[in-house]
Design a protein around this motif. Structure first.
Motif, short mmCIF file in Angstrom:
data_model
loop_
_atom_site.label_atom_id
_atom_site.label_comp_id
_atom_site.label_asym_id
_atom_site.label_seq_id
_atom_site.Cartn_x
_atom_site.Cartn_y
_atom_site.Cartn_z
N LEU A 1 10.37 5.93 -3.11
CA LEU A 1 11.36 5.34 -3.65
C LEU A 1 11.40 3.86 -3.16
CD1 LEU A 1 13.34 5.12 -5.99
CD2 LEU A 1 15.22 5.87 -4.44
N PRO A 2 11.65 3.46 -1.98
CA PRO A 2 11.62 2.11 -1.34
C PRO A 2 10.32 1.46 -1.92
CG PRO A 2 12.35 3.63 0.22
CD PRO A 2 11.85 4.57 -0.90
N GLU A 3 9.14 1.98 -1.91
CA GLU A 3 7.86 1.52 -1.96
C GLU A 3 7.97 1.03 -3.69
OE1 GLU A 3 5.05 3.40 0.77
OE2 GLU A 3 5.02 4.27 -1.02
N LEU A 4 8.60 1.96 -4.58
CA LEU A 4 8.78 1.61 -6.01
C LEU A 4 9.63 0.50 -6.08
CD1 LEU A 4 8.03 2.38 -8.87
CD2 LEU A 4 10.17 3.80 -8.67
N LEU A 5 10.48 0.41 -5.56
CA LEU A 5 11.67 -0.79 -5.85
C LEU A 5 11.00 -2.06 -5.23
CD1 LEU A 5 14.88 0.90 -4.73
CD2 LEU A 5 14.29 0.50 -6.95
N ALA A 6 10.47 -2.04 -4.04
CA ALA A 6 9.79 -3.15 -3.63
C ALA A 6 8.69 -3.74 -4.52
CB ALA A 6 9.19 -2.81 -2.16
N GLY A 7 7.89 -3.01 -5.04
CA GLY A 7 6.74 -3.44 -5.79
C GLY A 7 7.29 -4.05 -7.27
N LYS A 8 8.61 -3.33 -7.70
CA LYS A 8 8.98 -3.82 -8.97
C LYS A 8 9.68 -4.99 -8.84
CE LYS A 8 9.77 0.50 -11.62
NZ LYS A 8 8.82 -0.22 -12.74
N LEU A 9 10.43 -5.22 -7.63
CA LEU A 9 11.10 -6.57 -7.57
C LEU A 9 10.30 -7.71 -7.19
CD1 LEU A 9 14.10 -7.12 -7.10
CD2 LEU A 9 13.84 -7.05 -4.63
N LEU A 10 9.07 -7.30 -6.34
CA LEU A 10 7.92 -8.23 -6.20
C LEU A 10 7.24 -8.55 -7.51
CD1 LEU A 10 6.54 -9.97 -4.09
CD2 LEU A 10 4.89 -8.01 -3.60
N MET B 1 2.04 -0.06 2.49
CA MET B 1 1.78 -1.55 1.53
C MET B 1 0.87 -1.48 0.47
SD MET B 1 2.64 -4.60 2.07
CE MET B 1 2.25 -6.17 1.42
N ARG B 2 -0.02 -0.55 0.58
CA ARG B 2 -0.93 -0.35 -0.45
C ARG B 2 -0.29 0.09 -1.91
NH1 ARG B 2 -4.10 4.08 -2.80
NH2 ARG B 2 -5.94 3.34 -3.81
N ASN B 3 0.80 1.06 -1.83
CA ASN B 3 1.33 1.55 -2.87
C ASN B 3 2.44 0.29 -3.51
OD1 ASN B 3 0.27 3.87 -2.38
ND2 ASN B 3 1.98 4.80 -1.33
N ILE B 4 2.82 -0.14 -2.43
CA ILE B 4 3.66 -1.35 -3.04
C ILE B 4 2.87 -2.59 -3.81
CG2 ILE B 4 5.06 -3.62 -2.34
CD1 ILE B 4 5.89 -2.17 0.11
N LEU B 5 1.68 -2.78 -3.49
CA LEU B 5 0.77 -3.53 -4.27
C LEU B 5 0.57 -3.11 -5.39
CD1 LEU B 5 -1.39 -5.18 -1.31
CD2 LEU B 5 0.63 -6.16 -2.68
N LEU B 6 0.06 -1.68 -5.44
CA LEU B 6 -0.26 -0.95 -6.67
C LEU B 6 1.04 -1.12 -7.71
CD1 LEU B 6 -2.05 2.12 -5.16
CD2 LEU B 6 -3.25 0.20 -6.57
N ILE B 7 2.12 -0.65 -7.14
CA ILE B 7 3.27 -0.99 -8.34
C ILE B 7 3.42 -2.14 -8.91
CG2 ILE B 7 5.81 -0.66 -8.35
CD1 ILE B 7 4.34 1.74 -8.38
N PHE B 8 3.25 -3.37 -7.61
CA PHE B 8 3.32 -4.84 -8.18
C PHE B 8 2.25 -5.06 -9.19
CE2 PHE B 8 1.00 -8.88 -7.06
CZ PHE B 8 2.00 -9.68 -7.61
N ARG B 9 1.04 -4.73 -8.91
CA ARG B 9 -0.15 -4.90 -10.10
C ARG B 9 0.19 -4.42 -11.26
NH1 ARG B 9 -4.84 -2.75 -11.25
NH2 ARG B 9 -6.48 -3.72 -11.85
N ARG B 10 0.57 -3.02 -11.33
CA ARG B 10 0.98 -2.49 -12.64
C ARG B 10 1.97 -3.22 -13.36
NH1 ARG B 10 4.98 0.73 -14.13
NH2 ARG B 10 4.77 1.91 -15.59
N ASP B 11 3.07 -3.50 -12.50
CA ASP B 11 4.37 -4.03 -13.31
C ASP B 11 3.82 -5.65 -13.64
OD1 ASP B 11 5.41 -1.61 -12.62
OD2 ASP B 11 7.34 -2.78 -12.50
N TYR B 12 3.30 -6.26 -12.84
CA TYR B 12 2.88 -7.79 -13.03
C TYR B 12 2.00 -7.79 -14.45
CZ TYR B 12 1.39 -12.63 -12.55
OH TYR B 12 1.08 -13.80 -12.71
N LEU B 13 0.73 -7.00 -14.19
CA LEU B 13 0.08 -7.15 -15.30
C LEU B 13 0.57 -6.69 -16.66
CD1 LEU B 13 -3.41 -5.85 -13.50
CD2 LEU B 13 -2.62 -8.37 -14.08
N GLY B 14 1.40 -5.71 -16.72
CA GLY B 14 2.25 -5.28 -17.89
C GLY B 14 3.10 -6.42 -18.48
N TYR B 15 3.66 -7.12 -17.54
CA TYR B 15 4.28 -8.33 -18.16
C TYR B 15 3.41 -9.46 -18.72
CZ TYR B 15 8.59 -6.44 -15.95
OH TYR B 15 9.76 -5.18 -15.69
#
Length: 468
Positions: free
Chosen positions: A273-282, A1-15
Motif C-alpha cells: 500500500l505505501p508503494e501504491l500511494l507513493a507511485g500515485k502521488l508521484l 522502488m521498482r514497484n513505485i516506478l511501475l505504479i508511477f509509469r502506469r498512472d502517468y501514462l494513463g493520464y
C-alpha cells in the motif's frame, strides 16, 4: 522502488495518453492568445461615434476638446516614461509630440460634429438613427448630444445607448476643470495656478536603507531588483496553490474509478500500500508538472519573442531571474513546495478512496474548495503586508505554512522561525501521511465509505489513547 516506478509509469501514462489531458494542456495558452487577440481586436474595431454640443457659443465644446487633448497628452507622457524605462531609442521632442498627437487623434472613438438641430426634438431622429449627420468619416447617426439646459445650470447628455458612458464621464471631467478655471479667474489667479502649485510640491522618492558598502555599490534608490524577490515569491506561492488545485480532479476521479472497478484488489496483490500511494502521488505530481512546465515554456517563448522585438525588456527580466536563482528564496520555496504538495495530495487521495461515485465525490468538493480558498486569501494578505501579525500567526498553521513561508523569505525572517516552520510542516506532513494511509486502506481495501469516517477517526483516537 521498482514497484513505485511501475505504479508511477502506469498512472502517468494513463493520464497523458488521454485526449482530455492534451486538450486541457493546450486550452490555457490557446485561450490566452485568443483572449488577447479579441481584446486587441475589440479595442481597434470599436466604432467611431459622432456627438454634438448644443450651446449659444463654444465654451463647453472647447472644454470637452481640451479634455480630449489633455488625456492624449497624458497617454503620450506615459508612453515616453515606458520608452525611457526600457532604454529604447528616444524621439526628438517635436517628433514625439507630433507622433503622440497623431496617435491620439487617430485613436479617438468620439468625434465632435456640428449639431444638425438646436433642440432635443429636432435631434431626436438623428439620435435614433433615422437620419445621419456628415462628419470626417462620412455620414453616421448621431451617437450623443450634449445640450445646455434652458436655465444654464447643467449640460444634459442625451443618447439612445445607455451602456457606453465614456463620453459622459469625459464631459463631466471637462466641466469640472472649466469650473475650476472660472473660479481661479474670478479670484484673479492664472488658470494654471493649481498646476503650478502641484509642480512646486516636494517629490517623495522611495529610498532603501543599506549598509555603507551596499549603498556605494548599488545606490539607495528602490529599483525593480528590490521588488523582484517579492514578486517571485508570490509567483511561487501561487504556483504551489495552482498545483494543489489541479490535483483534485486527477486524484479524486482516478481513485473513484479504481475503487469502483475493483482495481485496488489487483494492484495490492503485487505491491504494498505505501508503494501504491507513493507511485500515485508521484504520477499526479508529474502530470501537473508537465502541464505547468508546458505553460512555463510557452510563457518563456513568448517573453523571448517580446525581448527580441523590444530592446530593453531583458533589463526588466534580469532582476526576476536573479531573484529566482537566490538560494535564500528557492531552497525554502522548494521544501515548502514538496511538503505542501504531499500534505494536500494525501488528503485528497484519502478522501477519494472513500467515494464510490462521482456524486459522492461532489459532496466533498465544497469543503475541499473552502480548504483551498483559505490559503489563497492568506497569500493575498501576505503579498500586501508580509509583516502583518496575522501573517506571522497564520504561518504557524500547517495548512498555510507552505504558502506563507515562501512569501516571507524575501523579508529575511529569523532563522529559528524558518527552521521551526519547516519542522512543523514536516511533522504535520508525516501525520497527514499516517492518517491518510489508514483512511486509504479502509476505503480501498476494506470498502469503507464517507459515512464511516467518524467511526474510523474514533477508533484511531481510541487506539492512540490505549497506547498512551
Amino acid at each position: 522502488m521498482r514497484n513505485i516506478l511501475l505504479i508511477f509509469r502506469r498512472d502517468y501514462l494513463g493520464y497523458v495518453k488521454a485526449w482530455g489531458f492534451w486538450l486541457s494542456l493546450a486550452a490555457v495558452p490557446l485561450f490566452m492568445i485568443i483572449g488577447a487577440a479579441l481584446a486587441g481586436f475589440a479595442a481597434q474595431s470599436s466604432p467611431v461615434r459622432y456627438f454634438a454640443v448644443v450651446e449659444p457659443g463654444s465654451i463647453y465644446a472647447d472644454a470637452i476638446e481640451a479634455e480630449f487633448q489633455r488625456r492624449e497628452q497624458a497617454d503620450a507622457e506615459r508612453t515616453s516614461e515606458i520608452v525611457e524605462q526600457l532604454d529604447l531609442p528616444a524621439m526628438g521632442e517635436d517628433e514625439a509630440r507630433a507622433a503622440a498627437e497623431g496617435a491620439g487623434v487617430a485613436n479617438r472613438k468620439f468625434i465632435a460634429v456640428p449639431a444638425p438641430a438646436e433642440s432635443i426634438d429636432g435631434l431626436r431622429p438623428y439620435l435614433l438613427g433615422e437620419k445621419t449627420v456628415s462628419g470626417p468619416l462620412g455620414d453616421k447617426p448621431l451617437f450623443a448630444a450634449l445640450i445646455l439646459a434652458e436655465d444654464g445650470s447643467e449640460l444634459e447628455y442625451w443618447s439612445d445607448d445607455v451602456n457606453v458612458d465614456q463620453l459622459r464621464y469625459l464631459a463631466q471631467d471637462a466641466m469640472l476643470r472649466l469650473a475650476r478655471r472660472d473660479a481661479l479667474t474670478e479670484a484673479g489667479l492664472d488658470e494654471d495656478f493649481l498646476q503650478t502649485v502641484d509642480d512646486a510640491a516636494f517629490a517623495v522618492p522611495a529610498r532603501r536603507i543599506r549598509t555603507v558598502e551596499e549603498q556605494d555599490a548599488a545606490g539607495n534608490e528602490v529599483t525593480m531588483a528590490d521588488r523582484a524577490p517579492m514578486f517571485v515569491a508570490g509567483g511561487l506561492a501561487y504556483f504551489l496553490w495552482l498545483m494543489v488545485f489541479s490535483i483534485i480532479q486527477y486524484l479524486l476521479m482516478g481513485t473513484i474509478e479504481e475503487r469502483s472497478n475493483k482495481i485496488f484488489d489487483t494492484l495490492l496483490t503485487s505491491v504494498k500500500l505505501p508503494e501504491l500511494l507513493a507511485g500515485k502521488l508521484l504520477a499526479v505530481f508529474a502530470v501537473t508538472s508537465t502541464m505547468m512546465l508546458s505553460w512555463g515554456l510557452f510563457a518563456f517563448a513568448g517573453g523571448t519573442v517580446v525581448a527580441t522585438q523590444i530592446p530593453g525588456v531583458g533589463n526588466i527580466i534580469e532582476p526576476f531571474a536573479a531573484a529566482l536563482a537566490n538560494p535564500a528564496i528557492i531552497v525554502p520555496g522548494l521544501i515548502s513546495f514538496i511538503l505542501g504538495y504531499i500534505m494536500y495530495g494525501m488528503i485528497f487521495m484519502a478522501l477519494g478512496s472513500l467515494c464510490d461515485t462521482i456524486q459522492e465525490a461532489q459532496t466533498l468538493l465544497s469543503p475541499m474548495m473552502i480548504l483551498l480558498m483559505l490559503p489563497m486569501f492568506a497569500i493575498f494578505i501576505a503579498f500586501q503586508d508580509p509583516g502583518s501579525p496575522l501573517v506571522d500567526i497564520a504561518s504557524w498553521i500547517p495548512f498555510f505554512t507552505p504558502f506563507l513561508l515562501i512569501l516571507r523569505m524575501p523579508h529575511d525572517p529569523p532563522l529559528w522561525e524558518v527552521l521551526g516552520q519547516m519542522g512543523l510542516m514536516a511533522a504535520f506532513a508525516l501525520l497527514i501521511l499516517w492518517l491518510s494511509t489508514k483512511v486509504y486502506r479502509a476505503g480501498a481495501v476494506h470498502g469503507a465509505g464517507i459515512g464511516d469516517m467518524g467511526g474510523m477517526l474514533k477508533r484511531m483516537v481510541g487506539l492512540k489513547g490505549k497506547a498512551a
